[in-house]
Enzyme design. Sequence first.
Site, PDB file in Angstrom:
ATOM      1  N   THR A 130     -28.959 -38.596  29.342  1.00  0.00           N
ATOM      2  CA  THR A 130     -29.347 -37.188  29.296  1.00  0.00           C
ATOM      3  C   THR A 130     -30.696 -36.946  29.963  1.00  0.00           C
ATOM      4  O   THR A 130     -31.582 -37.824  29.940  1.00  0.00           O
ATOM      5  CB  THR A 130     -29.432 -36.742  27.817  1.00  0.00           C
ATOM      6  OG1 THR A 130     -30.051 -35.467  27.756  1.00  0.00           O
ATOM      7  CG2 THR A 130     -30.243 -37.707  26.965  1.00  0.00           C
ATOM      8  N   ASP A 131     -30.879 -35.743  30.491  1.00  0.00           N
ATOM      9  CA  ASP A 131     -32.167 -35.369  31.090  1.00  0.00           C
ATOM     10  C   ASP A 131     -33.316 -35.427  30.076  1.00  0.00           C
ATOM     11  O   ASP A 131     -34.487 -35.498  30.447  1.00  0.00           O
ATOM     12  CB  ASP A 131     -32.098 -33.967  31.708  1.00  0.00           C
ATOM     13  CG  ASP A 131     -31.638 -32.873  30.757  1.00  0.00           C
ATOM     14  OD1 ASP A 131     -31.372 -33.164  29.570  1.00  0.00           O
ATOM     15  OD2 ASP A 131     -31.542 -31.705  31.199  1.00  0.00           O
ATOM     16  N   GLU A 132     -32.958 -35.413  28.788  1.00  0.00           N
ATOM     17  CA  GLU A 132     -34.007 -35.374  27.756  1.00  0.00           C
ATOM     18  C   GLU A 132     -34.843 -36.647  27.704  1.00  0.00           C
ATOM     19  O   GLU A 132     -35.899 -36.659  27.071  1.00  0.00           O
ATOM     20  CB  GLU A 132     -33.382 -35.134  26.387  1.00  0.00           C
ATOM     21  CG  GLU A 132     -32.698 -33.807  26.295  1.00  0.00           C
ATOM     22  CD  GLU A 132     -32.370 -33.421  24.865  1.00  0.00           C
ATOM     23  OE1 GLU A 132     -32.948 -33.999  23.939  1.00  0.00           O
ATOM     24  OE2 GLU A 132     -31.533 -32.539  24.695  1.00  0.00           O
ATOM     25  N   TYR A 157     -33.523 -37.884  18.740  1.00  0.00           N
ATOM     26  CA  TYR A 157     -32.312 -38.047  19.563  1.00  0.00           C
ATOM     27  C   TYR A 157     -32.670 -38.597  20.942  1.00  0.00           C
ATOM     28  O   TYR A 157     -32.128 -39.618  21.386  1.00  0.00           O
ATOM     29  CB  TYR A 157     -31.573 -36.700  19.700  1.00  0.00           C
ATOM     30  CG  TYR A 157     -30.620 -36.645  20.879  1.00  0.00           C
ATOM     31  CD1 TYR A 157     -29.443 -37.384  20.886  1.00  0.00           C
ATOM     32  CD2 TYR A 157     -30.914 -35.859  22.006  1.00  0.00           C
ATOM     33  CE1 TYR A 157     -28.572 -37.349  21.974  1.00  0.00           C
ATOM     34  CE2 TYR A 157     -30.058 -35.808  23.088  1.00  0.00           C
ATOM     35  CZ  TYR A 157     -28.891 -36.556  23.076  1.00  0.00           C
ATOM     36  OH  TYR A 157     -28.041 -36.527  24.162  1.00  0.00           O
ATOM     37  N   LYS A 161     -31.816 -42.161  23.030  1.00  0.00           N
ATOM     38  CA  LYS A 161     -31.120 -42.182  24.327  1.00  0.00           C
ATOM     39  C   LYS A 161     -31.973 -42.952  25.357  1.00  0.00           C
ATOM     40  O   LYS A 161     -31.443 -43.707  26.167  1.00  0.00           O
ATOM     41  CB  LYS A 161     -30.855 -40.750  24.823  1.00  0.00           C
ATOM     42  CG  LYS A 161     -29.849 -39.971  23.995  1.00  0.00           C
ATOM     43  CD  LYS A 161     -28.451 -40.571  24.004  1.00  0.00           C
ATOM     44  CE  LYS A 161     -27.781 -40.490  25.356  1.00  0.00           C
ATOM     45  NZ  LYS A 161     -26.403 -41.042  25.305  1.00  0.00           N
TER      46      LYS A 161
HETATM   47  P1  NAD Z   1     -20.254 -35.225  21.005  1.00  0.00           P
HETATM   48  O1  NAD Z   1     -21.152 -35.239  19.824  1.00  0.00           O
HETATM   49  O2  NAD Z   1     -19.385 -34.039  21.259  1.00  0.00           O
HETATM   50  O3  NAD Z   1     -19.267 -36.496  20.961  1.00  0.00           O
HETATM   51  C1  NAD Z   1     -19.696 -37.774  20.553  1.00  0.00           C
HETATM   52  C2  NAD Z   1     -18.462 -38.596  20.202  1.00  0.00           C
HETATM   53  O4  NAD Z   1     -18.906 -39.908  19.829  1.00  0.00           O
HETATM   54  C3  NAD Z   1     -17.654 -38.055  19.007  1.00  0.00           C
HETATM   55  O5  NAD Z   1     -16.284 -38.082  19.287  1.00  0.00           O
HETATM   56  C4  NAD Z   1     -17.995 -39.015  17.873  1.00  0.00           C
HETATM   57  O6  NAD Z   1     -16.962 -39.147  16.906  1.00  0.00           O
HETATM   58  C5  NAD Z   1     -18.217 -40.315  18.646  1.00  0.00           C
HETATM   59  N1  NAD Z   1     -19.063 -41.277  17.921  1.00  0.00           N
HETATM   60  C6  NAD Z   1     -20.244 -41.040  17.299  1.00  0.00           C
HETATM   61  N2  NAD Z   1     -20.699 -42.166  16.733  1.00  0.00           N
HETATM   62  C7  NAD Z   1     -19.802 -43.141  17.033  1.00  0.00           C
HETATM   63  C8  NAD Z   1     -19.729 -44.537  16.737  1.00  0.00           C
HETATM   64  N3  NAD Z   1     -20.673 -45.158  16.023  1.00  0.00           N
HETATM   65  N4  NAD Z   1     -18.662 -45.232  17.187  1.00  0.00           N
HETATM   66  C9  NAD Z   1     -17.682 -44.613  17.908  1.00  0.00           C
HETATM   67  N5  NAD Z   1     -17.703 -43.298  18.206  1.00  0.00           N
HETATM   68  C10 NAD Z   1     -18.746 -42.581  17.775  1.00  0.00           C
HETATM   69  O7  NAD Z   1     -21.193 -35.527  22.252  1.00  0.00           O
HETATM   70  P2  NAD Z   1     -21.083 -35.030  23.767  1.00  0.00           P
HETATM   71  O8  NAD Z   1     -21.786 -33.735  23.899  1.00  0.00           O
HETATM   72  O9  NAD Z   1     -19.691 -35.173  24.230  1.00  0.00           O
HETATM   73  O10 NAD Z   1     -21.991 -36.123  24.477  1.00  0.00           O
HETATM   74  C11 NAD Z   1     -21.438 -37.326  24.978  1.00  0.00           C
HETATM   75  C12 NAD Z   1     -22.546 -38.119  25.645  1.00  0.00           C
HETATM   76  O11 NAD Z   1     -23.113 -37.353  26.704  1.00  0.00           O
HETATM   77  C13 NAD Z   1     -23.708 -38.473  24.718  1.00  0.00           C
HETATM   78  O12 NAD Z   1     -24.167 -39.761  25.034  1.00  0.00           O
HETATM   79  C14 NAD Z   1     -24.790 -37.458  25.073  1.00  0.00           C
HETATM   80  O13 NAD Z   1     -26.068 -38.001  24.840  1.00  0.00           O
HETATM   81  C15 NAD Z   1     -24.526 -37.274  26.551  1.00  0.00           C
HETATM   82  N6  NAD Z   1     -24.941 -35.987  27.146  1.00  0.00           N
HETATM   83  C16 NAD Z   1     -24.536 -34.821  26.579  1.00  0.00           C
HETATM   84  C17 NAD Z   1     -24.890 -33.608  27.182  1.00  0.00           C
HETATM   85  C18 NAD Z   1     -24.447 -32.274  26.605  1.00  0.00           C
HETATM   86  O14 NAD Z   1     -24.901 -31.235  27.071  1.00  0.00           O
HETATM   87  N7  NAD Z   1     -23.557 -32.253  25.620  1.00  0.00           N
HETATM   88  C19 NAD Z   1     -25.669 -33.615  28.352  1.00  0.00           C
HETATM   89  C20 NAD Z   1     -26.085 -34.839  28.884  1.00  0.00           C
HETATM   90  C21 NAD Z   1     -25.699 -36.028  28.280  1.00  0.00           C
HETATM   91  O1  DAU Z   2     -30.131 -31.622  28.053  1.00  0.00           O
HETATM   92  C1  DAU Z   2     -29.030 -32.375  27.677  1.00  0.00           C
HETATM   93  C2  DAU Z   2     -28.836 -32.255  26.192  1.00  0.00           C
HETATM   94  O2  DAU Z   2     -28.332 -30.948  25.959  1.00  0.00           O
HETATM   95  C3  DAU Z   2     -27.896 -33.300  25.607  1.00  0.00           C
HETATM   96  O3  DAU Z   2     -28.475 -34.563  25.751  1.00  0.00           O
HETATM   97  C4  DAU Z   2     -27.622 -33.033  24.122  1.00  0.00           C
HETATM   98  O4  DAU Z   2     -26.646 -33.934  23.636  1.00  0.00           O
HETATM   99  C5  DAU Z   2     -27.112 -31.607  23.984  1.00  0.00           C
HETATM  100  O5  DAU Z   2     -26.933 -31.296  22.619  1.00  0.00           O
HETATM  101  C6  DAU Z   2     -28.096 -30.633  24.615  1.00  0.00           C
HETATM  102  O6  DAU Z   2     -29.341 -30.623  23.882  1.00  0.00           O
HETATM  103  P1  DAU Z   2     -30.121 -29.228  23.572  1.00  0.00           P
HETATM  104  O7  DAU Z   2     -30.990 -29.467  22.415  1.00  0.00           O
HETATM  105  O8  DAU Z   2     -30.698 -28.665  24.822  1.00  0.00           O
HETATM  106  O9  DAU Z   2     -28.811 -28.327  23.200  1.00  0.00           O
HETATM  107  P2  DAU Z   2     -28.546 -27.246  22.048  1.00  0.00           P
HETATM  108  O10 DAU Z   2     -27.200 -26.682  22.350  1.00  0.00           O
HETATM  109  O11 DAU Z   2     -28.775 -27.787  20.689  1.00  0.00           O
HETATM  110  O12 DAU Z   2     -29.652 -26.134  22.339  1.00  0.00           O
HETATM  111  C7  DAU Z   2     -29.790 -25.532  23.607  1.00  0.00           C
HETATM  112  C8  DAU Z   2     -31.013 -24.619  23.555  1.00  0.00           C
HETATM  113  O13 DAU Z   2     -30.723 -23.514  22.670  1.00  0.00           O
HETATM  114  C9  DAU Z   2     -32.244 -25.288  22.971  1.00  0.00           C
HETATM  115  O14 DAU Z   2     -33.391 -24.788  23.650  1.00  0.00           O
HETATM  116  C10 DAU Z   2     -32.276 -24.841  21.507  1.00  0.00           C
HETATM  117  C11 DAU Z   2     -31.659 -23.458  21.571  1.00  0.00           C
HETATM  118  N1  DAU Z   2     -30.879 -23.029  20.409  1.00  0.00           N
HETATM  119  C12 DAU Z   2     -29.934 -23.881  19.904  1.00  0.00           C
HETATM  120  C13 DAU Z   2     -29.118 -23.493  18.853  1.00  0.00           C
HETATM  121  C14 DAU Z   2     -28.087 -24.425  18.270  1.00  0.00           C
HETATM  122  C15 DAU Z   2     -31.032 -21.741  19.893  1.00  0.00           C
HETATM  123  O15 DAU Z   2     -31.883 -20.958  20.360  1.00  0.00           O
HETATM  124  N2  DAU Z   2     -30.231 -21.348  18.855  1.00  0.00           N
HETATM  125  C16 DAU Z   2     -29.288 -22.160  18.299  1.00  0.00           C
HETATM  126  O16 DAU Z   2     -28.586 -21.735  17.361  1.00  0.00           O
END
Ligand code: NAD
Ligand code: DAU
Length: 343
Positions: A130-132, A157, A161
């Site tokens: 992730t960019d984070e 988190y 990562k």
């Molecule tokens: P998500 O939370 O929707 O899915 C995570 C999955 O992992 C779930 O199905 C969960 O059951 C499974 N899981 C959790 N713990 C586990 C374990 N111990 N063993 C096996 N399975 C397990 O997450 P997502 O949004 O699909 O993110 C997937 C990946 O992409 C993560 O590594 C996240 O850091 C990365 N990522 C997410 C975003 C985003 O915007 N969502 C952006 C950049 C990177």
């Molecule tokens: O940048 C990549 C990341 O993006 C991934 O690594 C994470 O897995 C993914 O969850 C996401 O992280 P963020 O913290 O950016 O996503 P979130 O959807 O939780 O929040 C997006 C933005 O919105 C953040 O600035 C917080 C804000 N927010 C979030 C929620 C849930 C609100 O203002 N209100 C809300 O109810």
Amino acid sequence: MTKIIQSDRSQTVVVAGGAGFIGSNFIRTVIEITQWSVIVIDKLTYAGNLLNLDGLPSDRVRFVVGDVCDKELVDSIAKNADAIVNFAAESHNDRSLYAAGPFLKTNVEGTFVLIEAARRFHIRYHHVSTDEVYGDLPIETDTSFTLASPYRPSSPYSATKAAADHLVSAWVRSFGVQATTSICVNNYGPYQHIEKFIPRQITNLLTTRRPKLYGTGRNVREWLHVYDHVFGIMKILTSGQIGKSYLLSSGLGLSNIDVLRLILEIMEFPEDYFDCVIDRPGHDRRYALDSTSTKSELNWSPRYSDFRAGLKDTIQWYKENVDWWIENKRNVEEQYARREASS
Ligand code: NAD
Ligand code: DAU
């Protein structure tokens, strides 16, 4: 010797965390555009959902409920595979602020178990990051992180990562593991858990709740459609250079309040129909990645670049799939209310 993963050959790919948001979208793409078979390993935490894999062909997708920290299980699956793609994670920043333990376990120890399996069985490993990991940028600038930027994670988190990314690099350097890493911006699209910003606000509006904006809503996120993320991963898996990290981004940086106003407009609510609630502790201000080198090296670029259209389709998906999220909604909102009350 480098193990080549090709989309037109019959290969077996282990998808860890394949029942989550991005993992399940990845598997749908794999089934559509490759000859591969998939073995999903997923613990089915609150974020995993078997419905996300509904309708996929059972002769090509096998599901194993299990923990990526379970070495015996991981080894038994990985030993006959060609590659592992790791989406398994605890993924929500807000949760990591209240209970970091599962983040350390899955994101760090789980990665260790998976890369050890890749090392032992000489198979390809792709790590989803992730960019984070880079921390945040000031809001009032237009700078972006590059591969040269130092890692400076802010939340529990993102710290886990970052730790996992370092493990992957160390295993490449020390043991020659055939790994790549993708570092991606915020995703949106179908099957995203309703605790996350965009689906939370859509489902709030669909259940007569007011959207919730943290602080003043000025924080900026760069949004990429999940289909573009999974296409990027496919490109890296099939033609990326071993040992390299690739940045995946859209250039579409938007403040949270602007995203919310767009949702309100598309769903035909007044532009001030939301509540400002207490801000996330340590809330990262802005994320932005420069993916120029990925674009030129892998000939990848976002196809779903019309954010309004992508958001409209996503809203439509949540409208058409109420059964997928409705049972969870009250629970998710009660958890948010409890955390808000305790802070
Ligand atoms: P998500 O939370 O929707 O899915 C995570 C999955 O992992 C779930 O199905 C969960 O059951 C499974 N899981 C959790 N713990 C586990 C374990 N111990 N063993 C096996 N399975 C397990 O997450 P997502 O949004 O699909 O993110 C997937 C990946 O992409 C993560 O590594 C996240 O850091 C990365 N990522 C997410 C975003 C985003 O915007 N969502 C952006 C950049 C990177
Ligand atoms: O940048 C990549 C990341 O993006 C991934 O690594 C994470 O897995 C993914 O969850 C996401 O992280 P963020 O913290 O950016 O996503 P979130 O959807 O939780 O929040 C997006 C933005 O919105 C953040 O600035 C917080 C804000 N927010 C979030 C929620 C849930 C609100 O203002 N209100 C809300 O109810």
